[in-house]
Design an enzyme around this catalytic site. Structure first.
Site, PDB file in Angstrom:
ATOM      1  N   ASN A   1       0.954  -1.208  -0.037  1.00 39.52           N
ATOM      2  CA  ASN A   1       0.036  -0.038   0.027  1.00 39.52           C
ATOM      3  C   ASN A   1       0.890   1.132   0.042  1.00 39.52           C
ATOM      4  O   ASN A   1       2.195   0.902   0.151  1.00 39.52           O
ATOM      5  CB  ASN A   1      -1.107  -0.184   1.215  1.00 39.52           C
TER       6      ASN A   1
ATOM      7  N   TYR B   1      -7.669  -5.340  -2.368  1.00 43.97           N
ATOM      8  CA  TYR B   1      -8.176  -4.089  -3.047  1.00 43.97           C
ATOM      9  C   TYR B   1      -9.156  -4.226  -3.780  1.00 43.97           C
ATOM     10  O   TYR B   1      -9.701  -3.343  -4.852  1.00 43.97           O
ATOM     11  CB  TYR B   1      -6.905  -3.562  -3.679  1.00 43.97           C
TER      12      TYR B   1
ATOM     13  N   ASP C   1       1.435  -8.942   1.102  1.00 45.38           N
ATOM     14  CA  ASP C   1       2.262  -8.140   1.916  1.00 45.38           C
ATOM     15  C   ASP C   1       2.646  -8.524   3.423  1.00 45.38           C
ATOM     16  O   ASP C   1       3.861  -8.656   3.832  1.00 45.38           O
ATOM     17  CB  ASP C   1       1.647  -6.727   1.913  1.00 45.38           C
TER      18      ASP C   1
ATOM     19  N   GLY D   1      -2.627 -10.042   3.528  1.00 46.67           N
ATOM     20  CA  GLY D   1      -2.555 -10.484   2.304  1.00 46.67           C
ATOM     21  C   GLY D   1      -1.062 -10.748   2.032  1.00 46.67           C
ATOM     22  O   GLY D   1      -0.202 -11.207   2.857  1.00 46.67           O
TER      23      GLY D   1
ATOM     24  N   THR E   1      -5.967  -7.975  -6.465  1.00 46.40           N
ATOM     25  CA  THR E   1      -7.132  -8.985  -6.693  1.00 46.40           C
ATOM     26  C   THR E   1      -7.674  -9.534  -5.412  1.00 46.40           C
ATOM     27  O   THR E   1      -8.501 -10.183  -5.376  1.00 46.40           O
ATOM     28  CB  THR E   1      -6.784  -9.931  -7.713  1.00 46.40           C
TER      29      THR E   1
END
Ligand code: AR6
Length: 184
Positions: free
Chosen positions: A31, A132, A41, A39, A129
Site C-alpha cells: 500500500n 483491493y 504484503d 495478504g 485482486t
C-alpha cells in the site's frame, strides 16, 4: 505449470505461496504507506523479516511512501531472492477511475525497476485482486497485456529471462492458464 515465450523471456503460471519462490525479484502488492498489511504484503514481511520494513521506512522518509502504479525496491531479508519490489495497485472503485491503467503501470514500473538492477527473474502476485477488490478476470487481462507489451518493445535493456505469475488462489491460476497463450 503453463508457459509461453516472448523473445528470450519465458513467462510461466505457477500456483502457491510467493514467499517460497526462488529467484532475483519478488514483487509485493503493498500500500502507499509501505508499512505492511495483510495478504501477500503481510506474508512477505513476516517471512522476510524486519530488514525489509526498515528499508521501507527509509524510503518513506525520503519520498513519503509510494503512489499507486509506482514501485520501490528493497532487499529481500530472509526470502530466497535478491530484492523485493513493492508496488501499489489500485483500489477497485468500479473501473471508471483509471484502475486498469494504474494496474498496468504497476507491472510496467516493476519490470522497469527489475531491469535497472539487472534482474534475470521476477515473480508477480496477482496485484490488487485480494483486499483491493479488483475483479480477477480483468486484472489477469491487464497483467498479461502489460507484461507482454513490455517484452515486445524493442528494449535493449531487458535482461529478464523468467517472469512468473504466482497465483495463490486456484481461480486465478485457472484464469492465467486459460489466457496465457492468447498473449504470445
Ligand atoms: N503468495 C502469493 N499470493 C498471495 C499470497 C502469497 N503468500 N497471499 C495472498 N496472495 P492482496 P491487494 C494473493 O490482498 O489486493 C495489503 O494489506 C491474493 O490471493 O495481498 O493488492 C496491502 O498492505 C491475491 O490474489 O493485495 C494493501 O493494503 C493477491 O495476492 C492491500 O492488502 C493480492 O491480494 C493490497 O491489496
Amino acid at each position: 505449470m503453463k508457459t509461453i515465450t516472448i523473445g528470450k523471456t519465458l513467462i510461466s503460471v505457477l500456483s502457491g505461496d510467493i514467499t517460497a519462490w526462488t529467484g532475483d525479484i519478488i514483487v509485493n502488492a503493498a500500500n502507499s504507506g509501505l508499512l505492511g498489511g495483510n495478504g501477500v504484503d503481510g506474508a512477505i514481511h513476516r517471512i522476510g523479516g524486519p530488514e525489509i520494513m526498515e528499508q521501507c521506512k527509509e524510503i518513506r522518509k525520503l519520498q513519503g511512501g509510494c503512489p499507486p502504479g509506482h514501485a520501490v525496491i528493497t532487499g529481500a531479508g530472509n526470502l530466497d531472492a535478491k530484492h523485493v519490489i513493492h508496488t501499489v495497485g489500485p483500489i477497485w472503485e468500479g473501473g471508471g477511475r483509471g484502475e486498469a491503467q494504474t494496474l498496468a503501470d504497476c507491472y510496467r514500473s516493476s519490470l522497469q525497476l527489475a531491469n535497472e538492477v539487472g534482474a534475470r527473474s521476477i515473480a508477480f502476485p496477482n496485484i490488487s485482486t485480494g483486499i483491493y477488490g479488483y475483479p480477477k478476470s480483468p486484472a489477469c487481462d491487464v497483467a498479461l497485456k502489460a507484461v507482454s507489451e513490455f517484452l515486445r518493445e524493442d528494449r535493449q535493456d531487458n535482461r529478464l529471462e523468467q517472469i512468473d505469475f504466482v497465483c495463490f488462489e486456484s481461480d486465478n491460476t485457472d484464469l492465467y492458464v486459460q489466457w496465457l497463450e492468447h498473449y504470445v
